[in-house]
Every structure is written in structure tokens, then in C-alpha cells.
Design a protein around this motif. Structure first.
Motif, mmCIF file in Angstrom:
data_model
loop_
_atom_site.group_PDB
_atom_site.id
_atom_site.type_symbol
_atom_site.label_atom_id
_atom_site.label_comp_id
_atom_site.label_asym_id
_atom_site.label_seq_id
_atom_site.Cartn_x
_atom_site.Cartn_y
_atom_site.Cartn_z
ATOM 1 N N PRO A 178 0.815 -1.223 0.000
ATOM 2 C CA PRO A 178 0.000 0.000 0.000
ATOM 3 C C PRO A 178 0.843 1.266 0.000
ATOM 4 C CG PRO A 178 -0.023 -1.036 2.169
ATOM 5 C CD PRO A 178 0.676 -1.990 1.253
ATOM 6 N N GLY A 179 0.301 2.335 -0.608
ATOM 7 C CA GLY A 179 1.060 3.568 -0.722
ATOM 8 C C GLY A 179 0.337 4.832 -0.325
ATOM 9 N N THR A 180 -0.972 4.752 -0.060
ATOM 10 C CA THR A 180 -1.756 5.964 0.220
ATOM 11 C C THR A 180 -1.187 6.755 1.381
ATOM 12 O OG1 THR A 180 -3.807 5.050 -0.687
ATOM 13 C CG2 THR A 180 -4.030 6.800 0.938
ATOM 14 N N LEU A 181 -0.890 6.076 2.469
ATOM 15 C CA LEU A 181 -0.463 6.782 3.682
ATOM 16 C C LEU A 181 0.878 7.481 3.479
ATOM 17 C CD1 LEU A 181 -1.564 7.215 6.541
ATOM 18 C CD2 LEU A 181 -0.160 5.290 7.280
ATOM 19 N N GLU A 239 -1.027 15.143 13.282
ATOM 20 C CA GLU A 239 -1.794 14.467 14.333
ATOM 21 C C GLU A 239 -3.271 14.845 14.321
ATOM 22 O OE1 GLU A 239 2.415 14.817 16.025
ATOM 23 O OE2 GLU A 239 1.102 15.917 14.658
ATOM 24 N N VAL A 240 -3.561 16.140 14.229
ATOM 25 C CA VAL A 240 -4.955 16.561 14.387
ATOM 26 C C VAL A 240 -5.816 16.128 13.214
ATOM 27 C CG1 VAL A 240 -4.240 18.566 15.743
ATOM 28 C CG2 VAL A 240 -4.702 18.843 13.303
ATOM 29 N N LEU A 241 -5.217 15.843 12.094
ATOM 30 C CA LEU A 241 -5.980 15.483 10.912
ATOM 31 C C LEU A 241 -6.617 14.099 11.027
ATOM 32 C CD1 LEU A 241 -3.478 16.850 8.248
ATOM 33 C CD2 LEU A 241 -5.441 18.019 9.290
ATOM 34 N N PHE A 242 -6.194 13.320 12.023
ATOM 35 C CA PHE A 242 -6.770 12.005 12.269
ATOM 36 C C PHE A 242 -7.924 12.056 13.260
ATOM 37 C CE2 PHE A 242 -2.879 11.033 10.219
ATOM 38 C CZ PHE A 242 -2.996 9.766 9.676
ATOM 39 N N GLU A 243 -8.119 13.216 13.891
ATOM 40 C CA GLU A 243 -9.145 13.296 14.935
ATOM 41 C C GLU A 243 -10.531 12.949 14.425
ATOM 42 O OE1 GLU A 243 -11.175 16.415 18.079
ATOM 43 O OE2 GLU A 243 -9.230 16.919 17.207
ATOM 44 N N ARG A 300 0.485 9.609 15.728
ATOM 45 C CA ARG A 300 1.632 9.969 16.572
ATOM 46 C C ARG A 300 2.969 9.588 15.946
ATOM 47 N NH1 ARG A 300 -2.124 7.937 21.294
ATOM 48 N NH2 ARG A 300 -2.788 9.952 22.154
ATOM 49 N N GLU A 301 2.996 8.488 15.220
ATOM 50 C CA GLU A 301 4.263 7.961 14.715
ATOM 51 C C GLU A 301 4.487 8.218 13.227
ATOM 52 O OE1 GLU A 301 4.564 3.818 15.743
ATOM 53 O OE2 GLU A 301 3.585 4.148 17.686
ATOM 54 N N GLY A 302 3.429 8.565 12.493
ATOM 55 C CA GLY A 302 3.529 8.722 11.061
ATOM 56 C C GLY A 302 3.352 7.403 10.326
ATOM 57 N N ALA A 329 4.273 3.640 11.313
ATOM 58 C CA ALA A 329 3.440 2.757 12.132
ATOM 59 C C ALA A 329 2.751 1.691 11.298
ATOM 60 C CB ALA A 329 2.391 3.584 12.885
ATOM 61 N N LEU A 330 2.463 1.996 10.020
ATOM 62 C CA LEU A 330 1.842 1.007 9.149
ATOM 63 C C LEU A 330 2.879 0.167 8.417
ATOM 64 C CD1 LEU A 330 -0.945 0.060 7.859
ATOM 65 C CD2 LEU A 330 -0.344 1.561 5.957
ATOM 66 N N HIS A 331 4.015 0.751 8.106
ATOM 67 C CA HIS A 331 4.994 0.092 7.250
ATOM 68 C C HIS A 331 6.089 -0.658 8.006
ATOM 69 C CE1 HIS A 331 3.743 1.512 3.200
ATOM 70 N NE2 HIS A 331 3.107 2.411 3.922
#
Length: 606
Positions: A157-160, A176-180, A244-246, A249-251
Motif C-alpha cells: 500500500p502507498g496511500t499513507l 496528528e490533528v488530521l486524524f481526529e 503519533r508515529e507517522g 506505524a503502518l509500514h
């Protein structure tokens, strides 16, 4: 040249002295953006709902779900810009429209900063272990759905990572706030829409995934009901980590380990994605393609997307045809115009099937993709259009001398996807098309190793590659190769006035290969027929990939259909569920946005 300008994070700067450990203890709302979940009633189940279009004076956001649109709107109201809003919208779409896009998929984003257009490539890649025989068994290609609902189909995946790259260069609010919005909705729940319910009800393969079957269905296999509140605690936990981690965290780490585990242990056909594949993924910045089209410059995505080239080939050939005013037949274009449009599509798709693929693996004809859009070449191609349909006889042209001879890729299904268009108060604009390919992707739900209900869906993007690697000894350009990005039809589009250079529109659509037809017809309706964004999106569709013609069920008169048949077209009627979004800037500087009546999207702005 492409701008590398970096915009300072003015909200973050007040917190710059905090340590990473202390960040983990700070609630997201303390960063200066407080999200309020709106009360939104799910759409009606008609499948086609008339929409009025929306006027705005300074900014607007259009997305495929009202909750996602509202998240982007609240970010813009709080001082965020178009890229900030795109991040928030995508995270909410991952939650509320999981069948179409999400962090388990890929995306293309076009960004305009008031002077430069940039193209951010978050397309998935094939794992290092993938080969041209990926979807072959006993010398024959797999049945399409056997390939889709498997670990074989999952691309890295590449979206993030792509959104993180664009935000690092242009974001105003903190990451961070954009995930709220997505976190709040995942934890508190959202009302299931008609479209999600219907998609779940119509899908058998998703029921076979052990996590998805218990999350989206009850014990008797019935999908969660329209209006029922759905919470997704696994996704909320994952989002908090990513906030928090960018993207790391997924990769990397335990969320990545869970993703790889889901792929490698698929019960029917496991894939070979590894942790190295995930950690090594890179989002790319490419040079956008901007093509003159009478009074407009139309900017779109280069390969590995075939969207812009094929759209502009169709439009370039149409401009060489005898001028037709395209009188409207109950909202539908005339049979004469449709014939020209469909024949131009046949020729453009013949070129697409022969030449377009990941440019890291395939050289452009003559070394330059723009040769496929050269006026003289398109004039020669257009001259092949006669009074009768060429049917399946359309052959690729020769836009530039080839050093390698490629075979034309056989037709394969393409599905899914979602589109986001945003124009902010400072004049920045985004056109972003985002996908996990088929509805619900590979039908693999990943919970990030949390053990909590829910999660996010993994893509089946590798089925956009040709299943057969060669034909009669000649390689197919879009065959599977390690690290390669599959060819896409996504066509995020930004339009500019040639004289003033000012932004005219942001638009795009989901719909697999039909994205190309939907986008091309919308551009014609806005420029040549002078229609508003909403009226243009309401028009009925007609498409061909080179064979039969499909026209939108119940939207064309029998006289129009019969006139096409008399010209030699084989015509069938079926649903053509586009998901167009478009925002146009009017002459007075205000904005007017449209959302496709075939889906649940809306536009919001001030």
C-alpha cells in the motif's frame, strides 16, 4: 519545474519543544482543532438521488461520503489547507467507505499551490517475489475473482506514505490533528449508509474472511443494517498510532507484521509480501502532464496512470471530428456525438492496451509520453473514424518509434475507487483519486494485531496487471514484475485557463476503466456545452473499452440506442455507477461544486 516549497507547520510550532514521549499523553484536541461529529442521516436507497449542486464563496470540499466531506470542511474552517483536508477526508473514507479506498490501498494526488502543479504517486507496488506468472495456474490465467479474493492480489500500500509526503511539503495543521475526525467516528460509531449496507449484502467473498465475517455480518450472515451504529475500535487504535508515529506505524513494526501475516496466511492463495516490501515502499513525485485543450490547460497524472493520456486522446480526437452541438435527448447526448465519442474511445483504448505501464519498466513510445497526445498524431487517428463503428477492429497507432515490441493486453475488469476534490481559501487545490480496486479489495480485513473488532481492508491492486505476461512471444507492457506499479485508470484532473493561468476546476471519478469516459465526457459538458458542475455530473453515461457499448440503464431513448446500433455498435444497458466530484471556479471568483447523484457524496464550503 516542480516546486519543492515546504510550508511551515504553524500549529505544531507551539509544541516544538515537547518530547516524543510527552506527545503520547496529549489528547488530539489540544493541538488547536476540535472536531465535532455531525448528525448525518444515511442516503436513500434509490441508487440515483438528484442533487442541487453547491455554491461557495472561498473554499469547498467534495467527497464520496457526507461524513468525509464534513471532516474536510471542518479542517478548512480551522485554518487547514487543501492537503490537510485531503488527509482528514481519506482517513474518514477508510472508515465509512471501506469498500472503495483506505490506508490499505493506493492513490494519486494532484496539488496546485497557486503557481505550480505537483503529482504525488502513492500507487501500490508488486512484492519483490512477484513474477509474471503470479496469476497463472497450469499455464492458464486464474478466474478473475479467484485472483482478487486472495493474498496474491495484495500490493504494497502507498496511500499513507504519499499523503505524508504531500503533507510534509504543504501541510498547515499538524499531521496528528488530521486524524481526529476518523478517530472520533471510529470510537463513537457512525450510521451505516445504504451504499455500504448494499455493498456488504451483495458481496459473498467478504463473508469468507474470518475477521470481516464477524465485524460486518451477524451470525446468520446478514450485513449490518442501514442506520445501525458501527464502531471500529481496531481502526481507532491504528489511527492513533499513525497520528503519533507517522506512516512508519503502518509500514514497520507490529501493524506491518499483522498485514504481512494476513497476506501470507490466506487460506486459499497466500501471497508473498514481506516486511522488507512494506518498509521499502517509497511514495514518488512525478512530473504532471498538462495538455492544451482549446482555451484550457488540462493537468493530469502520467503513467503508471493511463487516465490522463487516454482522456486527452479521446478529447483530442473529438476536436478533429465535424463539430456537433450534441443536442440533448432527455439529458443524453445525441447519437451522432456518442458515435464520435465511442469511436475515439476505441482508438484511445487500443493505444492504452499496447503502450501504457509503469515508466520505470516500460519506455514511452519515442521516449516521450506526450507523443501520444501530439495534435498531428491525434488528427491521423481521428481520421480513422467513419460513419460505421469499427467494433473490435480498433488497432493501436504508432506515436513514436518503439525499441521494444509489446503485445496488446487482453481486456480485464477494473473496479472500485473514490475521488476527492478540494479548493481552499488561499487558492490551493487538490484532485485525488484513491482506491483499493475491487469493492472491499482482496476481502482481507487487517486489525493491526490489536485483537479488537474491525480494522482496514487490504487492496487487490495487483489484479490491475495483465494476468498473462506475454502473447505469441511478445511481452505485455503491463505484466507483473517485482516492484512494479500496476497500470491505473485513475484520472484526477486540474483545469486551468490558458490566458490567465487561473484554476478552472478540480474533478475526477471512481469507476475502473470507465473513469476515463466519465472524466472525458464531464470535461466536454463543462467546456463545450457550458453546463454547471452538477448538471455535467448528472448526464447519463456511455462507454466502450473496445468491444460492446454499455449505456446507462434507463437514461437513453430507444431512438438513440437504435441509431447507435444502425451504425454497427453492439449496445447493452446496465448500471454505470460513477462517483464523480467536481468543483468549478466561476467568473466572479466564487466556487460551484457538484457530486454524483449515483452515490452518496456531497459538497460543503463557505
Amino acid at each position: 519545474m516542480v516546486s519543492k516549497r515546504v510550508v511551515s507547520k504553524r500549529v505544531v510550532s507551539k509544541k516544538a519543544t515537547l518530547t516524543f514521549a510527552s506527545l503520547l499523553l496529549i489528547p488530539l484536541y489540544s493541538w488547536g482543532f476540535s472536531y465535532e461529529a455531525p448528525a448525518i442521516t444515511p442516503e436513500v436507497g434509490s441508487g440515483y438521488e438528484e442533487k442541487p449542486g453547491w455554491a461557495a464563496s472561498s473554499f469547498a470540499v467534495a467527497a464520496a461520503n457526507p461524513l468525509a466531506t464534513d471532516a474536510g470542511y471542518q479542517v478548512l474552517k480551522a485554518g487547514g489547507n487543501a492537503v490537510d483536508a485531503a488527509v482528514a477526508v481519506q482517513m474518514v473514507l477508510t472508515l465509512v467507505e471501506p469498500q472503495s479506498s483506505g490506508i490499505g490501498g493506493g492513490a494519486f494526488l494532484l496539488h496546485y499551490d497557486g503557481s505550480n502543479v505537483q503529482a504525488y504517486d502513492g500507487r501500490e507496488t508488486a512484492p519483490a517475489a512477484a513474477t509474471g506468472e503470479l496469476f497463472m495456474e497450469d499455464g492458464e490465467p486464474l478466474a478473475f475473482m479467484d485472483a482478487v479474493a486472495s493474498g496474491l492480489s495484495v500490493g504494497v500500500p502507498g496511500t499513507l506514505k504519499m499523503l505524508e509526503k504531500a503533507h510534509a511539503e504543504h501541510g498547515q495543521l499538524s499531521w496528528e490533528v488530521l486524524f481526529e475526525p476518523a478517530i472520533v467516528l471510529a470510537e463513537e460509531g457512525f450510521a451505516v449508509s445504504q451504499r455500504l449496507h448494499t455493498s456488504l449484502a451483495n458481496d459473498e467473498a467478504l463473508r469468507h474472511d474470518p475477521l470481516a465475517s464477524t465485524f460486518y455480518y451477524d451470525a446468520s450472515g446478514e450485513p449490518i443494517a442501514v442506520g445501525e451504529t458501527l464502531k471500529n475500535p481496531a481502526l481507532a487504535t491504528i489511527f492513533r498510532r499513525i497520528a503519533r508515529e507517522g506512516s512508519v506505524a503502518l509500514h514497520e513494526g507490529d501493524i506491518a507484521e499483522d498485514l504481512v501475516h494476513r497476506v501470507q496466511t490466506h487460506s486459499a492463495r497466500p501471497g508473498e509480501m514481506t516486511l522488507d516490501d512494506l518498509s521499502g515502499y517509497e511514495a514518488l513525485e512525478r512530473e504532471p502532464l498538462c495538455t492544451p485543450w482549446q482555451q484550457w490547460d488540462v493537468c493530469g497524472f502520467p503513467p503508471p496512470s493511463s487516465g490522463h493520456i487516454t482522456v486527452m486522446q479521446i478529447l483530442g480526437m473529438l476536436d478533429q471530428q465535424p463539430l456537433l452541438e450534441a443536442p440533448l435527448d432527455n439529458g443524453a447526448a445525441s447519437s451522432g456525438w456518442l458515435h464520435q465519442f465511442l469511436e475515439s474511445s476505441r482508438l484511445a483504448f487500443a493505444d492504452r492496451g499496447r503502450y501504457i505501464a509503469d515508466p520505470a519498466f516500460v519506455e514511452a513510445p519515442g521516449g516521450d509520453w506526450s507523443l501520444m497526445l501530439a495534435p498531428e498524431y491525434l488528427a491521423n487517428r481521428s481520421a480513422l473514424i467513419g460513419e460505421e463503428s469499427m467494433g473490435e477492429g480498433a488497432e493501436p497507432g504508432n506515436p513514436g518509434e518503439q525499441t521494444v515490441s509489446f503485445a496488446s493486453q487482453p481486456e480485464q475488469p477494473e473496479y472500485g475507487t473514490s475521488h476527492i476534490s478540494i479548493v481552499d481559501a488561499e487558492g490551493n487545490a487538490v484532485a485525488m483519486t484513491t482506491t483499493i480496486e475491487q469493492a472491499f479489495g482482496s476481502r482481507i480485513l487487517a486489525d493491526g494485531g490489536t485483537g479488537l473488532p474491525g480494522g482496514y481492508l487490504l487492496n487487490n491492486e495487483l489484479t490491475d496487471f495483465s494476468f498473462v505476461p506475454e502473447i505469441d512471444g511478445e511481452p505485455v507492457a503491463n505484466r507483473v514484475e517485482p516492484g512494479k506499479r500496476p497500470r491505473s485508470s485513475m484520472a484526477p484532473t486540474l483545469v486551468f485557463d490558458q490566458d490567465s493561468g487561473e484554476l478552472v476546476a478540480s474533478l475526477g471519478s471512481p469507476g475502473g476503466a470507465a473513469i476515463i469516459h466519465y472524466t472525458a465526457r464531464t470535461l466536454v459538458a463543462m467546456r463545450d456545452w457550458g453546463l454547471s458542475a452538477q448538471t455535467a455530473l448528472n448526464l447519463p453515461h456511455a462507454i466502450t473499452l473496445g468491444g460492446d457499448v454499455s449505456v446507462e440503464q434507463g437514461r437513453f431513448s430507444e431512438a438513440t440506442i437504435e441509431a447507435l446500433r444502425e451504425r454497427g455498435h453492439t449496445v447493452n444497458e446496465r448500471d454505470l455507477t460513477s462517483g464523480l466530484q467536481a468543483i468549478m471556479r466561476l467568473e466572479d471568483g466564487s466556487l460551484f461544486g457538484g457530486a454524483d447523484p449515483r452515490r452518496e457524496g456531497v459538497v460543503m464550503g463557505d
